[in-house]
Scaffold this active site. Structure first.
Site: not given
Length: 762
Positions: A17, A20, A453, A652, A656
């Site tokens: 759960c 836990c 771009d 790319d 960038d």
């Protein structure tokens, strides 16, 4: 033994759960040197980031001190080979099945014995025998089938860190204790009380059944990562000492020359040195159409060779392969958390202690205010057969308290987001969308602007022939043959583009003599006895080739294309070839799909305004920001975000990188092993722009499921706990509802597999 890597992945046994999860996270975070801990209930793994070398034994000891067990330890970023997790999951599933079957073996006789009393009021053969029989039959179901739950719950209680197992353990043990009290009442040494001993075993059986069904559903949710891990080739054929030898994949070294026959998997990432074929890269890109690969092309390990024999030089092996990067990225996404989960985490940290407090208050309240609390039950007793306001206050109090204990479970809250992330990231990987973290999924669904771009993203990043125009009766193939033959002697990118176009069309390149190049103007050479010139109008005019004004040429130049005029000294102007950085074929459809999703598109480029505007018009992009240096792109994104826009940047992933980091979501277009995983939140493996819209749809669908899961998990508890307090919920119904709530969130997450990511998908 020390781990000197930055991240470690621990397989944790015993978590059931959200409480836990909190206990394990707290324990691991307390180990010196640990920077960050993320524990995933759905995958049952902990991802530990460390700032300095940390002893693995220290991490293991911390987990065990918290009452759990480290089943396996492996490096997440480097090192050890990955194991197929299917075997582990099958073991867990088999254990859950055994416990469930064992519980029901003893519970079915209990149900058969209880039916006459419940339906006809017949306690067979008598009350004392019945009470003793319930106590005896219930004991194996608790101590054998439910032993793990009882031990786990007790340990958590002793550590003052109660979990769901603590609630189940308390609920079943209190229920069982009523059986002992009922026997004492039968012999006159205790007050009369209803016997819930049989109910305790039934609660445990329902609980273990829920665990089993939940394990089945979780197994389905994790299929994507299991599938990825098992995709790799097991062996490779390599050339060693001049001979072809088949070796295990672990024996392949960088630089090995591998032989890949038709229909075989490419063993590891490499470059084609000999041969030509079509390769099925669908496991990486999600695209079903095979891709042509020939000499010099890079290929990805685990993809399937088509019809040709390939000789491939190994470039990356083991953890350095593209498939390993994909697996790592999916694992990181599955192990991360979305921001919306922070609220659920705060609730679950105090959930179980609050429920224990509510159970105690319920018990006390039924003793202090029995008549007031019984009013609702008296009115509904005719339609709720398990509600009996006439029994003793002690029976009513225990009935309500037990129901509170077993109905309130943080398990559904703990599974709500990680299962959705697990399925969503897996679906993304199967479609070539690699999501780095959960935060990206939440952010992506809220973006309003997609900034692209230009070079290498909207366009192919290299010049290519866009138009071929003929004059004087020359056909296109003839013009391309003449032009390519002359340009075959040129090193200029425009000339290479013409040669590449002719080669791609299967046109023969003719011998050329007398080749000369005039810098910035053009080239000339003799082909088949004719003198051919290619270049600017001035270059051709100076050689005596007549050039007339041509509106077609003006139109092409207006579209930011470079026009190469082709002239024959004897025949005059014979054609024109337009060359430009070509727009990707799918770019216009990709932009159209994004606009259909209500998003604004922007192009960012260092090109001049005219070129950028021409490209933007050709694909349907609405806004152009041109003449940008790389650092200017960051400022442009910041300006867009200052306008109140939420920006996703598509690039790319290399040049960038700053802009990708500056955007709310960075999306890198990856091609093969050059994928820029480190620079982006999301990577499009195949470089197909249409996957950007798919990523938006996937994000929206995943986040929608997360919200649904969290709503139903909270709603279930908000409605069920008050009903339990009022004594209107039978503990069996409460336990069944608790189990169903957990199964529901996992099943709902699995619905993501059916989400349509293509055009028209939501």
């Amino acid at each position: 033994m020390h781990n000197e890597d930055k991240k470690l992945r621990l397989e944790i046994d015993g978590m059931h759960c959200a409480s836990c999860v909190h206990s394990v996270e707290k324990a691991l975070a307390g180990v010196p040197g640990v920077d960050k801990v993320t524990v995933n209930l759905a995958t049952e793994e902990a991802s530990v980031s460390v700032s300095r070398p940390v002893a693995l034994d220290s991490l293991r000891a911390a987990v065990e001190e918290a009452g759990f067990r480290v089943a396996d330890t492996r490096q997440a970023l480097y090192g050890s080979a990955r194991e197929d997790p299917t075997e582990r999951d099958m073991k867990h599933l088999a254990l859950a099945r055994r416990r469930m079957v064992l519980a029901w073996i003893f519970v079915l006789p209990i149900i058969a014995w209880m039916i006459p009393e419940m339906v006809f009021g017949i306690t067979w053969p008598n009350r004392v025998t019945f009470d003793i029989g319930m106590v005896i039959l219930a004991l194996p179901g608790l101590l054998l089938a439910g032993r793990g739950t009882l031990i786990s719950g007790a340990k958590a209680a002793f550590r003052l860190s109660p979990t769901m197992d603590t609630l189940i353990a308390l609920g079943t043990l209190v229920s069982y204790a009523t059986g002992l009290m009922a026997i004492a009442a039968d012999v006159g040494v205790a007050p009369v009380i209803l016997n819930y001993a049989g109910v305790s075993a039934m609660i445990m059986a329902f609980h273990l059944t829920g665990r089993y069904v939940e394990a089945l559903a979780k197994g389905r949710a994790s299929r994507a990562i299991k599938h990825l891990i098992t995709l790799g080739a097991k062996t490779a054929r390599v050339i060693r000492d001049g001979h072809e030898t088949e070796i295990p994949i672990t024996g392949v070294a960088i630089g090995d020359l591998m032989i890949v026959r038709p229909g075989e998997k490419i063993p590891t990432d490499g470059a084609v040195e000999e041969g030509e074929s079509h390769v099925d890269e669908s496991i990486i890109t999600g695209e079903s159409m095979p891709v042509r690969r020939t000499i010099g092309d890079r290929v990805i390990g685990a993809t399937v060779n088509g019809e040709g024999l390939l000789r491939v030089r190994a470039k990356n092996i083991g953890e350095g392969t593209f498939l390993a990067q994909v697996i790592r990225m999916v694992e990181e996404a599955q192990g991360s958390k979305v921001p919306i989960q922070a609220f659920a985490d705060r609730v679950t940290r105090v959930f179980v202690p609050i429920v224990l407090g509510i159970a105690v208050l319920t018990l006390v309240a039924w003793f202090v205010f029995p008549s007031q609390l019984a009013i609702v039950g008296e009115r509904l007793s005719s339609i709720l057969p398990w509600v009996n306001p006439t029994v003793s206050p002690l029976s009513l109090a225990l009935f309500a308290a037990i129901a509170v204990l077993v109905i309130a479970c943080p398990c559904a809250l703990g599974l709500a987001t990680p299962t959705a992330l697990m399925v969503g990231s897996g679906v993304g990987a199967q479609n070539g969308i690699l999501i780095r973290n959960g935060e990206a999924i939440q952010a992506m669904k809220g973006i309003t602007v997609v900034a692209f771009d230009k070079t290498g993203t909207i366009t192919e990043g290299r010049p290519g022939v866009t138009d071929v125009i003929t004059y004087g009766g020359t056909d296109e193939n003839e013009l391309l043959q003449i032009a390519a033959s002359v340009e075959s002697g040129s090193e200029h990118p425009l000339g290479k583009a013409v040669v590449a176009e002719a080669t791609a069309k299967g046109i023969e390149i003719l011998p050329v003599s007398g080749f000369r190049a005039a810098s910035g103007s053009g080239v000339r050479g003799e082909v088949g006895g004719d003198t051919v010139l290619i270049g600017t109008p001035t270059f051709l005019s100076q050689a005596g080739v007549s050039i007339t004004e041509d509106t077609m040429q003006q139109r092409l130049e207006a579209e930011a294309k470079t026009v190469l005029l082709v002239g024959n000294v004897g025949r005059g102007l014979i054609g024109a070839i337009a060359v430009a950085d070509r727009v990707k074929p799918e770019a216009a459809e990709a932009v159209k799909a994004l606009r259909a999703l209500g998003l604004t598109t922007v192009i960012l480029t260092g090109d001049n305004d005219e070129t950028a505007a021409a490209i933007a018009r050709s694909v349907g992009i609405e806004r152009v920001i041109a003449r940008l240096l790389p650092e200017d792109k960051v400022a442009a994104i910041e300006r867009l975000q200052a306008e109140g826009k939420t920006v996703a940047m598509v690039g790319d992933g290399i040049n960038d990188a700053p802009a990708l980091k500056a955007a709310r979501v960075g999306i890198a277009l990856g091609t093969g092993t050059d994928v820029a995983i480190e620079s982006a939140d999301i990577t499009i493996a195949g470089g197909d722009l249409q996957a950007v819209a798919k990523a938006v749809r996937l994000s929206r669908a995943t986040f929608r499921v997360i919200r649904q899961n969290l709503f139903w998990a909270f709603f279930y508890n908000v409605v069920a706990i008050p009903l339990a307090i009022l004594g209107l919920l039978h503990p069996l119904i409460a336990e069944a509802a608790m189990a169903i709530s957990s199964i529901n969130v996992v099943t709902n997450a699995n619905r993501l597999r059916r989400v349509r990511l293509g055009e028209g998908g939501r």
